[in-house]
Design an enzyme around this catalytic site. Structure first.
Site, PDB file in Angstrom:
ATOM      1  N   GLY A   1       1.318  -3.908   4.289  1.00  0.00           N
ATOM      2  CA  GLY A   1       1.616  -5.292   4.634  1.00  0.00           C
ATOM      3  C   GLY A   1       0.372  -6.136   4.467  1.00  0.00           C
ATOM      4  O   GLY A   1      -0.525  -5.798   3.685  1.00  0.00           O
TER       5      GLY A   1
ATOM      6  N   THR B   1       0.840  -1.198   0.000  1.00  0.00           N
ATOM      7  CA  THR B   1       0.000   0.000   0.000  1.00  0.00           C
ATOM      8  C   THR B   1       0.871   1.242   0.000  1.00  0.00           C
ATOM      9  O   THR B   1       1.896   1.272   0.674  1.00  0.00           O
ATOM     10  CB  THR B   1      -0.837   0.033   1.297  1.00  0.00           C
ATOM     11  OG1 THR B   1      -1.613  -1.153   1.347  1.00  0.00           O
ATOM     12  CG2 THR B   1      -1.725   1.261   1.365  1.00  0.00           C
TER      13      THR B   1
ATOM     14  N   ASP C   1      -6.621  -3.754   5.147  1.00  0.00           N
ATOM     15  CA  ASP C   1      -6.582  -2.710   6.178  1.00  0.00           C
ATOM     16  C   ASP C   1      -6.623  -1.290   5.601  1.00  0.00           C
ATOM     17  O   ASP C   1      -7.009  -0.351   6.303  1.00  0.00           O
ATOM     18  CB  ASP C   1      -5.287  -2.844   6.990  1.00  0.00           C
ATOM     19  CG  ASP C   1      -4.065  -2.689   6.089  1.00  0.00           C
ATOM     20  OD1 ASP C   1      -3.941  -3.467   5.131  1.00  0.00           O
ATOM     21  OD2 ASP C   1      -3.253  -1.774   6.330  1.00  0.00           O
TER      22      ASP C   1
HETATM   23  N1  GLY Z   1      -2.280  -3.741   3.135  1.00  0.00           N
HETATM   24  C1  GLY Z   1      -3.026  -3.867   1.980  1.00  0.00           C
HETATM   25  C2  GLY Z   1      -3.936  -5.024   1.932  1.00  0.00           C
HETATM   26  O1  GLY Z   1      -3.723  -6.006   2.630  1.00  0.00           O
HETATM   27  O2  GLY Z   1      -4.872  -4.995   1.176  1.00  0.00           O
END
Ligand code: GLY
Length: 317
Positions: free
Chosen positions: A203, A151, A182
């Site tokens: 992550g 991300t 997230d």
């Molecule tokens: N951190 C981005 C996702 O797991 O979608």
């Protein structure tokens, strides 16, 4: 008055380079985080965000994004949307709504169309090649389909003392249709309070959400911990708890900044990169080096930076 911008990964560097000049001249933190994220969303060679992002198992690019204003605590987010050029701009606009500020799927797409957000086919030929390659590898070697979930998350402090945060991602490569991580979830992928500071995560969303890491970091900074200490404590604690209770912790990385422009990072992976610029330091990329309870990092050297450009341009074989 001091200012600062910190973002996950090397991919935010170009956006930060352009934005650091603007923030020093008075551009708001909200506009800055949006423009840094847009630069990443628009760049076709970044495989985990916006245009060129890797698709789900049905070969569709489903995008998640969020925005938060640290003065009003307003939040806007979209999840699972297809074929919009800049999901972060939709999230920012949604943060102005009193109700219905987090929209998913077709509802979010209707909002985008009704409010004139630009449509774009976000699936590139390159992303299709990665998809076909992975499909073949899964069939032949039985590999896990889940991989790649970087991300872009940006926290900024402007010269008025306002803070903002934004995130954007195409999520987990080969994810199930409708899976959300997230990044658009307040407190997990992002959080900011201009009275304290802000944080953003990258992550494995499934594991980052188990620790509400961004809120926890801001909470600890509010209790007087330095950004570095707050980030280290949060990531190490979640990592250790996940291993103790479940035997495994996915990738967990965070960046944060307090309302004085001091920043911190933490990770449980071998090489996490991040990009920073503040009133005291020119735009730079750092690489984390140590995971023994306290994150250590060093500036990326010329060789690493050149190698990175080569890597992202590499032909898909
Ligand atoms: N951190 C981005 C996702 O797991 O979608």
């Amino acid at each position: 008055m001091s200012w600062g911008i910190i973002a996950t990964w090397r991919m935010a560097l170009e956006g930060i380079e352009v934005s650091s000049e603007k923030i020093s001249k008075g551009m708001s933190a909200g506009d800055i985080v949006e423009s840094v994220v847009k630069a990443v969303e628009d760049y076709p060679l970044y495989k985990s965000v916006g245009y060129g992002g890797l698709p789900n198992e049905n070969c569709e690019v489903e995008l998640d994004a969020a925005f938060m204003d640290g003065n009003s605590l307003s939040i806007g987010a979209v999840a699972g949307i297809k074929d919009f050029k800049n999901p972060v701009s939709m999230a920012k606009r949604l943060s102005e709504e009193k109700y219905n500020c987090f929209l998913v799927g077709t509802g979010a797409e209707e909002y985008g169309d009704e409010n004139g957000f630009e449509r774009k086919n976000m699936l590139t030929e390159r992303a299709i090649s990665f998809y076909n390659k992975r499909k073949k590898a899964i069939k032949e070697k039985g590999l896990s389909p889940y991989d790649g979930h970087d991300t872009v998350g940006v926290v900024a402090l402007d010269i008025e003392g306002t803070m903002a945060v934004a995130t954007s991602t195409s999520g987990l490569f080969m994810k199930k249709r409708g899976r959300v991580g997230d990044s658009p979830i307040s407190g997990s992928g992002f959080y900011v309070d201009s009275n304290i500071g802000g944080a953003a995560a990258t992550g494995l969303g499934e594991d980052l959400m188990k620790g509400c890491v961004s809120y926890e970091i801001v909470r600890l900074m509010g209790e007087g911990h330095s950004p570095q200490d707050a980030a280290d404590r949060t990531i190490m604690k979640l990592n250790n708890e996940l291993i103790r209770r479940r035997g495994y912790a996915g990738d967990l990385s965070v960046v944060c900044m307090n309302n004085k422009g001091q920043w911190g990072v933490a990770t449980n992976i071998k090489e996490f990169t991040f990009s920073v610029a503040t009133s005291n330091e020119k735009p730079k990329v750092y690489i984390t080096k140590n995971l023994e309870g306290k994150t250590v990092y060093e500036e990326a050297d010329e060789e690493w930076l050149k190698g990175y450009i080569k890597k992202i341009n590499k032909k898909v074989e």
